[in-house]
Write an enzyme that holds these catalytic residues in place. Structure first.
Site, PDB file in Angstrom:
ATOM      1  N   HIS A  17       4.147  -9.509   4.747  1.00  0.00           N
ATOM      2  CA  HIS A  17       5.170  -8.914   5.624  1.00  0.00           C
ATOM      3  C   HIS A  17       5.881 -10.012   6.433  1.00  0.00           C
ATOM      4  CE1 HIS A  17       2.470  -5.116   5.667  1.00  0.00           C
ATOM      5  NE2 HIS A  17       3.561  -4.789   5.007  1.00  0.00           N
ATOM      6  N   ARG A  94       6.984  -6.813  -4.488  1.00  0.00           N
ATOM      7  CA  ARG A  94       6.044  -7.836  -4.972  1.00  0.00           C
ATOM      8  C   ARG A  94       6.049  -7.935  -6.483  1.00  0.00           C
ATOM      9  NH1 ARG A  94       1.675  -4.893  -1.416  1.00  0.00           N
ATOM     10  NH2 ARG A  94       2.907  -3.281  -2.429  1.00  0.00           N
ATOM     11  N   SER A 132      -1.563  -4.177   2.441  1.00  0.00           N
ATOM     12  CA  SER A 132      -2.403  -3.734   3.561  1.00  0.00           C
ATOM     13  C   SER A 132      -3.604  -2.955   3.033  1.00  0.00           C
ATOM     14  CB  SER A 132      -1.604  -2.838   4.511  1.00  0.00           C
ATOM     15  OG  SER A 132      -0.489  -3.532   5.014  1.00  0.00           O
TER      16      SER A 132
END
Ligand code: PNS
Length: 161
Positions: A17, A94, A132
């Site tokens: 991030h 990603r 995450s």
């Protein structure tokens, strides 16, 4: 004045991030990191904790001349973006697997608010597998999350256990 919203759950914020925010700082004068209040998702950190952690770690990155702020929001993201008079939404991609979901969201958001552009940014390769969700999973199973998240996040997660 180019203002972008960088929305997400940030539970917790990862180095991926931060990499995206740093890249966004090259393009925008202001980035509002917007933490979604989602009562349906069981979270590791509360919204207040996530905002506080984000504010702290954002002080440690190279923001150039970009003003980076942190806020939480509820409801439709495009409504929030309109309220903030934002020009763009920033999202990190990603891998190809992210693309489908992100494309769907971008097109739905465009339908809802045609004037708002979604900008996809690629993180550094070393963060291309960091999420995450996986950070929480490996942490819960006892593995090190060093270099995947800022030191403050690791510290705060350890304090919890
Ligand atoms: O970090 P995440 O969980 O992938 O972020 C997802 C987020 C917050 C960008 C998305 O769920 C969102 O924008 N939610 C707000 C509600 C909304 O606008 N939904 C319609 C999306 S097309």
């Amino acid at each position: 004045m180019r203002r972008a919203i960088y929305p997400g759950s940030f539970d917790p914020v990862t180095n991926g991030h931060l990499d995206i925010i740093q890249r966004g700082c090259k393009l925008f004068d202001e980035i509002v990191v917007a933490v979604l209040v989602n009562p349906e998702k069981t979270a590791f950190f509360s919204i207040e904790e996530r905002c506080e952690i984000l504010s702290e770690v954002l002080k440690t990155i190279d923001r150039r001349d970009c003003r980076v702020t942190v806020e939480s929001f509820e409801g439709l993201m495009v409504q929030y973006a309109a309220k903030k008079a934002a020009n763009a939404i920033v999202r990190g991609i990603r891998a190809i697997s992210d693309y489908e979901y992100e494309l769907q969201m971008a097109l739905m958001n465009r339908r809802l608010e045609p004037g708002l552009e979604t900008v996809f940014m690629m993180p550094a390769e070393e963060y291309s597998y960091v999420s995450s969700r996986l950070v929480k999973e490996v942490f819960h199973l006892g593995a090190s999350i060093r270099d995947l998240v800022p030191p403050l996040v690791e510290e705060r997660m350890k304090r919890r256990t």
